[in-house]
Design a protein around this motif. Structure first.
Motif, PDB file in Angstrom:
ATOM      1  N   THR A   4     -17.715   8.845   1.896  1.00  0.00           N
ATOM      2  CA  THR A   4     -17.460   7.997   3.058  1.00  0.00           C
ATOM      3  C   THR A   4     -18.774   7.492   3.609  1.00  0.00           C
ATOM      4  O   THR A   4     -19.754   8.229   3.723  1.00  0.00           O
ATOM      5  CB  THR A   4     -16.721   8.803   4.138  1.00  0.00           C
ATOM      6  OG1 THR A   4     -15.498   9.263   3.581  1.00  0.00           O
ATOM      7  CG2 THR A   4     -16.445   7.939   5.352  1.00  0.00           C
ATOM      8  N   ARG A  10     -17.271  -0.065  14.150  1.00  0.00           N
ATOM      9  CA  ARG A  10     -16.376  -0.785  13.252  1.00  0.00           C
ATOM     10  C   ARG A  10     -15.907  -2.098  13.842  1.00  0.00           C
ATOM     11  O   ARG A  10     -15.154  -2.813  13.215  1.00  0.00           O
ATOM     12  CB  ARG A  10     -15.171   0.103  12.921  1.00  0.00           C
ATOM     13  CG  ARG A  10     -15.569   1.408  12.266  1.00  0.00           C
ATOM     14  CD  ARG A  10     -14.380   2.219  11.862  1.00  0.00           C
ATOM     15  NE  ARG A  10     -14.804   3.493  11.282  1.00  0.00           N
ATOM     16  CZ  ARG A  10     -14.000   4.370  10.738  1.00  0.00           C
ATOM     17  NH1 ARG A  10     -12.714   4.138  10.704  1.00  0.00           N
ATOM     18  NH2 ARG A  10     -14.454   5.497  10.233  1.00  0.00           N
ATOM     19  N   GLU A 135      -5.760   5.456   3.289  1.00  0.00           N
ATOM     20  CA  GLU A 135      -7.156   5.260   2.909  1.00  0.00           C
ATOM     21  C   GLU A 135      -7.481   3.782   2.733  1.00  0.00           C
ATOM     22  O   GLU A 135      -8.583   3.334   3.054  1.00  0.00           O
ATOM     23  CB  GLU A 135      -7.473   6.037   1.631  1.00  0.00           C
ATOM     24  CG  GLU A 135      -7.441   7.548   1.826  1.00  0.00           C
ATOM     25  CD  GLU A 135      -8.143   8.305   0.706  1.00  0.00           C
ATOM     26  OE1 GLU A 135      -8.582   7.666  -0.278  1.00  0.00           O
ATOM     27  OE2 GLU A 135      -8.263   9.539   0.828  1.00  0.00           O
ATOM     28  N   ILE A 136      -6.528   3.009   2.230  1.00  0.00           N
ATOM     29  CA  ILE A 136      -6.743   1.572   2.070  1.00  0.00           C
ATOM     30  C   ILE A 136      -6.902   0.900   3.426  1.00  0.00           C
ATOM     31  O   ILE A 136      -7.814   0.093   3.647  1.00  0.00           O
ATOM     32  CB  ILE A 136      -5.585   0.947   1.275  1.00  0.00           C
ATOM     33  CG1 ILE A 136      -5.628   1.420  -0.186  1.00  0.00           C
ATOM     34  CG2 ILE A 136      -5.624  -0.576   1.340  1.00  0.00           C
ATOM     35  CD1 ILE A 136      -4.383   1.102  -0.982  1.00  0.00           C
ATOM     36  N   GLY A 139     -10.040   2.086   5.200  1.00  0.00           N
ATOM     37  CA  GLY A 139     -11.252   1.675   4.507  1.00  0.00           C
ATOM     38  C   GLY A 139     -12.214   2.809   4.231  1.00  0.00           C
ATOM     39  O   GLY A 139     -13.437   2.632   4.310  1.00  0.00           O
ATOM     40  N   GLY A 142     -13.972   3.602  -1.163  1.00  0.00           N
ATOM     41  CA  GLY A 142     -14.323   2.377  -1.866  1.00  0.00           C
ATOM     42  C   GLY A 142     -13.813   2.302  -3.285  1.00  0.00           C
ATOM     43  O   GLY A 142     -13.804   1.223  -3.897  1.00  0.00           O
ATOM     44  N   ASP A 145     -11.267  -0.383  -4.147  1.00  0.00           N
ATOM     45  CA  ASP A 145     -11.734  -1.750  -4.372  1.00  0.00           C
ATOM     46  C   ASP A 145     -12.239  -1.948  -5.796  1.00  0.00           C
ATOM     47  O   ASP A 145     -12.382  -3.092  -6.254  1.00  0.00           O
ATOM     48  CB  ASP A 145     -12.864  -2.093  -3.393  1.00  0.00           C
ATOM     49  CG  ASP A 145     -12.398  -2.059  -1.945  1.00  0.00           C
ATOM     50  OD1 ASP A 145     -11.230  -2.398  -1.694  1.00  0.00           O
ATOM     51  OD2 ASP A 145     -13.207  -1.688  -1.074  1.00  0.00           O
ATOM     52  N   ARG A 163      -5.469  -4.735   0.773  1.00  0.00           N
ATOM     53  CA  ARG A 163      -5.089  -4.443   2.161  1.00  0.00           C
ATOM     54  C   ARG A 163      -4.160  -5.507   2.721  1.00  0.00           C
ATOM     55  O   ARG A 163      -3.189  -5.199   3.412  1.00  0.00           O
ATOM     56  CB  ARG A 163      -6.351  -4.331   3.032  1.00  0.00           C
ATOM     57  CG  ARG A 163      -6.046  -3.930   4.472  1.00  0.00           C
ATOM     58  CD  ARG A 163      -7.334  -3.817   5.276  1.00  0.00           C
ATOM     59  NE  ARG A 163      -8.206  -2.804   4.686  1.00  0.00           N
ATOM     60  CZ  ARG A 163      -9.504  -2.672   4.978  1.00  0.00           C
ATOM     61  NH1 ARG A 163     -10.074  -3.504   5.810  1.00  0.00           N
ATOM     62  NH2 ARG A 163     -10.214  -1.719   4.413  1.00  0.00           N
ATOM     63  N   ASP A 213     -11.073   7.418  11.604  1.00  0.00           N
ATOM     64  CA  ASP A 213     -10.227   6.944  10.513  1.00  0.00           C
ATOM     65  C   ASP A 213      -8.781   6.772  10.990  1.00  0.00           C
ATOM     66  O   ASP A 213      -8.098   5.824  10.604  1.00  0.00           O
ATOM     67  CB  ASP A 213     -10.261   7.923   9.341  1.00  0.00           C
ATOM     68  CG  ASP A 213     -11.605   7.962   8.641  1.00  0.00           C
ATOM     69  OD1 ASP A 213     -12.419   7.044   8.843  1.00  0.00           O
ATOM     70  OD2 ASP A 213     -11.850   8.937   7.889  1.00  0.00           O
ATOM     71  N   SER A 319      -8.450  -3.016  14.165  1.00  0.00           N
ATOM     72  CA  SER A 319      -7.370  -3.134  13.185  1.00  0.00           C
ATOM     73  C   SER A 319      -6.221  -3.981  13.714  1.00  0.00           C
ATOM     74  O   SER A 319      -5.581  -4.717  12.957  1.00  0.00           O
ATOM     75  CB  SER A 319      -6.875  -1.741  12.787  1.00  0.00           C
ATOM     76  OG  SER A 319      -7.902  -1.008  12.141  1.00  0.00           O
TER      77      SER A 319
END
Length: 339
Positions: A4, A10, A135-136, A139, A142, A145, A163, A213, A319
């Motif tokens: 992470t 963010r 998790e998607i 974020g 990684g 992706d 996403r 998160d 978000s």
């Protein structure tokens, strides 16, 4: 799995500016109200039945002339297995193809809804993949992706989906309040799993990261709720609260079962409130943080709890704004192309 990234703010200035502009557009039902007011009828499931990638993955389970209800049952059965949250590569490919096909159909129609008979079964299947979708959305991994197909990560099969496709599909099924409650419950459990995994001796960023998160992930569910049209939102929200508070259990002690302590305490508190007092789940993250800190035995310093709650709220707000962006670019791709 990639580590992470270090904790950092963010909420970017770009996101703040975009969200401010969207707020002006969406206030009073703006774009949402227009689209839903001019929809003649609910869509069918022809696009999914004609999706070649989905047909390849389902094989003989996709039959000519299937109803949307039959298709939904076939998708749910093919994408999930006997053990919740555990999937084969074949099941994961079906789930990925389903979400991708739904998102493509939504983009073509410029309207984030799907056939009513698909909403519950697709939501149930999505909830079974909440370890991936959390998790998607947050974020935090990684590796999603870097893959364009499901892969084995040790003993776990991971399912990469864009996403924007996850958000569109979650929004589409959420026209059904029961489906939204299913997704919210599943994402809340993933949040609780992350919080429960924080070592008792953690401090600083190591203490905060899982809570943040939660804010980033659950914020998309807040944004989806905000996108439900005002004309039906009161009834819809009351039904969601009813579904969320049905079948609650007495919370165990935190040390006995931290995940169930967090989820059951929140559900119990929600059931004791009148619908008008819930603020429609806007206080969920603050309540989870407070319950978590108390359960861990961390000193109940209100300034520490308040600082963490503020950080989590900012992540959730980011978000929410990104969800509004996705909805706007879905409905008005010519003026606002999706990134």
């Amino acid at each position: 799995m990639k580590p992470t990234a270090p904790e950092k703010p963010r909420t970017s200035r770009k996101r703040i500016a975009l969200w401010a502009a969207l707020a002006l557009i969406l206030v009073g039902g703006g774009t949402t109200g227009y689209v839903l007011a001019t929809r003649d009828s609910d869509p069918g499931c022809e696009h999914l039945l004609n999706s070649e990638p989905l047909r390849q993955e389902l094989g003989a389970r996709m039959r000519p002339g299937m109803s949307c209800g039959e298709l939904g049952a076939a998708l749910r059965g093919a994408a999930t297995g006997p053990t919740p949250g555990r999937h084969t590569l074949a099941q994961a490919r079906i789930m990925r193809a389903t979400v991708t096909a739904i998102s493509e159909d939504i983009a073509q129609r410029k309207d984030p809804v799907i056939a009513p008979a698909l909403r519950e079964p697709v939501a149930t299947a999505l909830a079974d993949y909440s370890a991936d979708t959390f998790e998607i959305l947050a974020g935090v991994n990684g590796d999603y992706d870097d893959h364009d197909a499901p892969w084995r990560d040790g003993a776990v099969v991971r399912t990469p989906v864009k996403r924007v496709d996850v958000v569109r599909t979650m929004r589409a099924v959420s026209e059904n309040p029961s489906a939204y409650a299913t997704l919210r419950t599943a994402q809340t459990r993933q949040c609780a799993i992350g919080l429960a995994g924080v070592p008792l001796q953690a401090t600083g960023a190591a203490l905060r990261v899982s809570a943040r998160d939660c804010g980033a992930g659950l914020g998309y569910l807040d944004g989806i709720a905000d996108d439900i049209p005002q004309a039906t939102s009161h009834t819809w929200r009351a039904a969601v609260i009813s579904h969320l508070t049905t079948g609650g259990t007495t919370p165990p002690a935190y040390r006995e079962d931290p995940v169930r302590h967090l989820t059951a305490t929140w559900q119990q508190d929600l059931s004791r409130k009148q619908p008008k007092e819930t603020g429609f789940l806007k206080r969920q993250l603050a309540e989870l943080v407070r319950t978590w800190v108390a359960g861990r035995g961390t000193p109940r310093d209100e300034s520490t709890v308040g600082t963490l709650q503020d950080a989590v709220a900012r992540d959730a707000s980011t978000s929410v704004g990104e969800t509004a962006e996705i909805m706007q670019c879905t409905r008005q791709p010519e003026e606002h192309p999706c990134a």
